[in-house]
Scaffold this motif. Structure first.
Motif, PDB file in Angstrom:
ATOM      1  N   PRO A   1      -6.264  -1.809  -2.325  1.00 42.79           N
ATOM      2  CA  PRO A   1      -6.038  -2.620  -1.130  1.00 42.79           C
ATOM      3  C   PRO A   1      -4.633  -2.417  -0.579  1.00 42.79           C
ATOM      4  CG  PRO A   1      -5.801  -3.968  -3.098  1.00 42.79           C
ATOM      5  CD  PRO A   1      -6.245  -2.615  -3.558  1.00 42.79           C
ATOM      6  N   ALA A   2      -4.481  -2.644   0.689  1.00 40.84           N
ATOM      7  CA  ALA A   2      -3.192  -2.799   1.356  1.00 40.84           C
ATOM      8  C   ALA A   2      -3.334  -4.036   2.232  1.00 40.84           C
ATOM      9  CB  ALA A   2      -2.840  -1.573   2.185  1.00 40.84           C
ATOM     10  N   LEU A   3      -2.224  -4.615   2.626  1.00 38.23           N
ATOM     11  CA  LEU A   3      -2.265  -5.859   3.398  1.00 38.23           C
ATOM     12  C   LEU A   3      -1.471  -5.729   4.687  1.00 38.23           C
ATOM     13  CD1 LEU A   3      -1.708  -8.549   0.588  1.00 38.23           C
ATOM     14  CD2 LEU A   3      -3.882  -7.695   1.503  1.00 38.23           C
TER      15      LEU A   3
ATOM     16  N   ASP B   1       7.546 -17.182   6.544  1.00 38.30           N
ATOM     17  CA  ASP B   1       6.728 -17.724   5.451  1.00 38.30           C
ATOM     18  C   ASP B   1       5.462 -16.901   5.246  1.00 38.30           C
ATOM     19  OD1 ASP B   1       8.577 -19.721   5.026  1.00 38.30           O
ATOM     20  OD2 ASP B   1       7.450 -21.272   6.101  1.00 38.30           O
ATOM     21  N   LEU B   2       4.813 -16.506   6.345  1.00 38.22           N
ATOM     22  CA  LEU B   2       3.593 -15.712   6.241  1.00 38.22           C
ATOM     23  C   LEU B   2       3.878 -14.321   5.682  1.00 38.22           C
ATOM     24  CD1 LEU B   2       1.883 -16.712   9.608  1.00 38.22           C
ATOM     25  CD2 LEU B   2       1.134 -17.357   7.307  1.00 38.22           C
ATOM     26  N   ALA B   3       4.993 -13.727   6.080  1.00 39.97           N
ATOM     27  CA  ALA B   3       5.347 -12.407   5.564  1.00 39.97           C
ATOM     28  C   ALA B   3       5.631 -12.467   4.071  1.00 39.97           C
ATOM     29  CB  ALA B   3       6.551 -11.856   6.313  1.00 39.97           C
ATOM     30  N   LEU B   4       6.397 -13.461   3.636  1.00 35.75           N
ATOM     31  CA  LEU B   4       6.708 -13.586   2.211  1.00 35.75           C
ATOM     32  C   LEU B   4       5.437 -13.851   1.406  1.00 35.75           C
ATOM     33  CD1 LEU B   4      10.002 -15.689   2.350  1.00 35.75           C
ATOM     34  CD2 LEU B   4       9.743 -13.193   2.215  1.00 35.75           C
ATOM     35  N   GLY B   5       4.547 -14.676   1.957  1.00 35.40           N
ATOM     36  CA  GLY B   5       3.282 -14.936   1.275  1.00 35.40           C
ATOM     37  C   GLY B   5       2.424 -13.691   1.165  1.00 35.40           C
ATOM     38  N   THR B   6       2.464 -12.832   2.180  1.00 36.62           N
ATOM     39  CA  THR B   6       1.707 -11.579   2.129  1.00 36.62           C
ATOM     40  C   THR B   6       2.258 -10.661   1.044  1.00 36.62           C
ATOM     41  OG1 THR B   6       1.233 -11.771   4.504  1.00 36.62           O
ATOM     42  CG2 THR B   6       0.885  -9.627   3.484  1.00 36.62           C
ATOM     43  N   VAL B   7       3.595 -10.589   0.935  1.00 41.53           N
ATOM     44  CA  VAL B   7       4.208  -9.766  -0.112  1.00 41.53           C
ATOM     45  C   VAL B   7       3.831 -10.293  -1.492  1.00 41.53           C
ATOM     46  CG1 VAL B   7       6.395  -8.999  -1.108  1.00 41.53           C
ATOM     47  CG2 VAL B   7       6.107  -9.034   1.369  1.00 41.53           C
ATOM     48  N   ASP B   8       3.860 -11.614  -1.657  1.00 43.29           N
ATOM     49  CA  ASP B   8       3.503 -12.199  -2.953  1.00 43.29           C
ATOM     50  C   ASP B   8       2.064 -11.852  -3.334  1.00 43.29           C
ATOM     51  OD1 ASP B   8       6.029 -13.282  -3.132  1.00 43.29           O
ATOM     52  OD2 ASP B   8       5.419 -15.295  -2.497  1.00 43.29           O
ATOM     53  N   LEU B   9       1.148 -11.962  -2.374  1.00 40.19           N
ATOM     54  CA  LEU B   9      -0.241 -11.612  -2.654  1.00 40.19           C
ATOM     55  C   LEU B   9      -0.358 -10.129  -2.973  1.00 40.19           C
ATOM     56  CD1 LEU B   9      -3.265 -12.161  -2.791  1.00 40.19           C
ATOM     57  CD2 LEU B   9      -3.363 -11.868  -0.300  1.00 40.19           C
ATOM     58  N   ALA B  10       0.352  -9.296  -2.239  1.00 36.80           N
ATOM     59  CA  ALA B  10       0.297  -7.854  -2.479  1.00 36.80           C
ATOM     60  C   ALA B  10       0.703  -7.523  -3.908  1.00 36.80           C
ATOM     61  CB  ALA B  10       1.194  -7.126  -1.491  1.00 36.80           C
ATOM     62  N   ALA B  11       1.730  -8.208  -4.397  1.00 33.72           N
ATOM     63  CA  ALA B  11       2.166  -7.967  -5.776  1.00 33.72           C
ATOM     64  C   ALA B  11       1.085  -8.374  -6.775  1.00 33.72           C
ATOM     65  CB  ALA B  11       3.466  -8.726  -6.050  1.00 33.72           C
ATOM     66  N   ARG B  12       0.379  -9.456  -6.482  1.00 35.08           N
ATOM     67  CA  ARG B  12      -0.642  -9.950  -7.417  1.00 35.08           C
ATOM     68  C   ARG B  12      -1.845  -9.025  -7.490  1.00 35.08           C
ATOM     69  NH1 ARG B  12       0.505 -14.936  -4.920  1.00 35.08           N
ATOM     70  NH2 ARG B  12      -1.539 -15.009  -3.911  1.00 35.08           N
ATOM     71  N   ILE B  13      -2.194  -8.392  -6.386  1.00 33.19           N
ATOM     72  CA  ILE B  13      -3.423  -7.598  -6.362  1.00 33.19           C
ATOM     73  C   ILE B  13      -3.160  -6.091  -6.427  1.00 33.19           C
ATOM     74  CG2 ILE B  13      -4.608  -9.427  -5.085  1.00 33.19           C
ATOM     75  CD1 ILE B  13      -4.493  -7.657  -2.592  1.00 33.19           C
ATOM     76  N   GLY B  14      -1.895  -5.687  -6.581  1.00 33.92           N
ATOM     77  CA  GLY B  14      -1.587  -4.268  -6.674  1.00 33.92           C
ATOM     78  C   GLY B  14      -1.777  -3.514  -5.372  1.00 33.92           C
TER      79      GLY B  14
ATOM     80  N   ARG C   1      12.492 -10.091  -1.046  1.00 31.13           N
ATOM     81  CA  ARG C   1      11.210 -10.357  -1.682  1.00 31.13           C
ATOM     82  C   ARG C   1      10.489  -9.045  -2.016  1.00 31.13           C
ATOM     83  NH1 ARG C   1       8.122 -15.044  -1.524  1.00 31.13           N
ATOM     84  NH2 ARG C   1      10.187 -15.997  -1.332  1.00 31.13           N
ATOM     85  N   ALA C   2      10.578  -8.073  -1.124  1.00 28.80           N
ATOM     86  CA  ALA C   2       9.959  -6.773  -1.392  1.00 28.80           C
ATOM     87  C   ALA C   2      10.566  -6.139  -2.633  1.00 28.80           C
ATOM     88  CB  ALA C   2      10.134  -5.854  -0.187  1.00 28.80           C
ATOM     89  N   ARG C   3      11.870  -6.230  -2.777  1.00 27.71           N
ATOM     90  CA  ARG C   3      12.539  -5.676  -3.962  1.00 27.71           C
ATOM     91  C   ARG C   3      12.089  -6.393  -5.226  1.00 27.71           C
ATOM     92  NH1 ARG C   3      18.214  -7.644  -3.988  1.00 27.71           N
ATOM     93  NH2 ARG C   3      17.081  -9.409  -4.864  1.00 27.71           N
ATOM     94  N   ASP C   4      12.084  -7.709  -5.190  1.00 30.54           N
ATOM     95  CA  ASP C   4      11.724  -8.475  -6.382  1.00 30.54           C
ATOM     96  C   ASP C   4      10.267  -8.272  -6.774  1.00 30.54           C
ATOM     97  OD1 ASP C   4      14.308  -9.406  -6.345  1.00 30.54           O
ATOM     98  OD2 ASP C   4      13.798 -11.383  -5.519  1.00 30.54           O
ATOM     99  N   ALA C   5       9.391  -8.114  -5.760  1.00 33.58           N
ATOM    100  CA  ALA C   5       7.959  -7.972  -6.027  1.00 33.58           C
ATOM    101  C   ALA C   5       7.556  -6.535  -6.321  1.00 33.58           C
ATOM    102  CB  ALA C   5       7.159  -8.491  -4.828  1.00 33.58           C
TER     103      ALA C   5
END
Length: 272
Positions: free
Chosen positions: A53-55, A85-98, A132-136
């Protein structure tokens, strides 16, 4: 390495009909504007079919009202905060699902375009996003837009990305074409080069208003005034994107399969 073939959920007339993506035989699917309740179905679909997936931000989007304005640079502070907030949430989800990457529209496309405060608003959005991108550990790609005169040319994005070295770029070929035709698409490729990690790829019409998004033609350079085969060859030479994402509108199954075959063949031939 050959760029992978991706497809956006823009090609679906029914966003819940994920099996409608299988005719493209994609390596990557870019999901856009799905709610949290759909994530289990998305990840299960990708796992079953060997798809990464990609988001595209915002995913997830769980507000009760449709998102009508994504405005990361304001000038409304509430809209800018929601966009972050929506961008950070998208990055967080991306990290969870690879996820392969996250695509984020930038800057705000809506008038008016006050210069005062624009740079500060951009920093207030991009600084936390890069962190957030760096941390995730997730590639975050800014997508070029056309309406905002304060940031839309290739050189504008190059200067911006120089300030944010951990962010990448998603070149939307249709948006670039609207700024100045094939020459402007080539300018984006030459100017941004390896910072381009993904292409949003589709044919453009000579006459449609607003411009429509058409699939690449099987056995032809592509519909309309943009030589899609030439764009892929140029991108391979100067940018080497990781993925080319088909982002046209819904089409019949035969056209979908033919378009995907044509693009995949061009990607493979450019590797040799």
């Amino acid at each position: 390495m050959t760029a992978r073939l991706g497809v956006s959920t823009s090609v679906l007339s029914d966003k819940e009909d994920l099996d409608g993506l299988l005719g493209y035989r994609p390596d990557v699917v870019e999901f856009y504007n799905y709610p949290s309740t759909a994530i289990e179905a998305i990840t299960g679909f990708c796992r079953r079919h060997g798809i990464q997936p990609a988001l595209h931000c915002p995913t997830p989007y769980d507000e009760r009202t449709p998102l009508t304005r994504y405005a990361p640079t304001g000038p409304d502070p509430a809209e800018a905060r929601l966009a972050l907030d929506l961008a950070l949430g998208t990055v967080d989800l991306a990290a969870r699902i690879g996820a392969a990457h996250v695509v984020v529209h930038f800057p705000s496309p809506y008038p008016p375009y006050p210069r005062a405060g624009f740079a500060a608003a951009g920093a207030a959005f991009l600084g936390p996003l890069q962190e957030r991108a760096r941390d995730a550990g997730v590639p975050v790609l800014l997508e070029n837009l056309t309406p905002n005169p304060l940031l839309r040319a290739p050189a504008d994005y190059a200067r911006l990305l120089a300030e944010y070295p951990l962010l990448g770029f998603c070149l939307d070929v249709g948006h670039a074409h609207r700024l100045g035709g094939p020459d402007r698409v080539a300018e984006f490729l030459e100017t941004l080069g390896p910072r381009i990690r993904s292409l949003h790829f589709y044919g453009v019409s000579r006459t449609a208003r607003p411009p429509d998004r058409r699939p690449a033609s099987a056995g032809a350079p592509g519909p309309g005034p943009l030589d899609l085969a030439g764009v892929l060859a140029h991108a391979r030479a100067v940018a080497r994107p990781d993925v080319v994402v088909l982002e046209h509108g819904p089409v019949d199954a035969e056209t979908a399969a033919a378009s995907a075959r044509w693009v995949r063949a061009r990607l493979e031939e450019h590797e040799h």
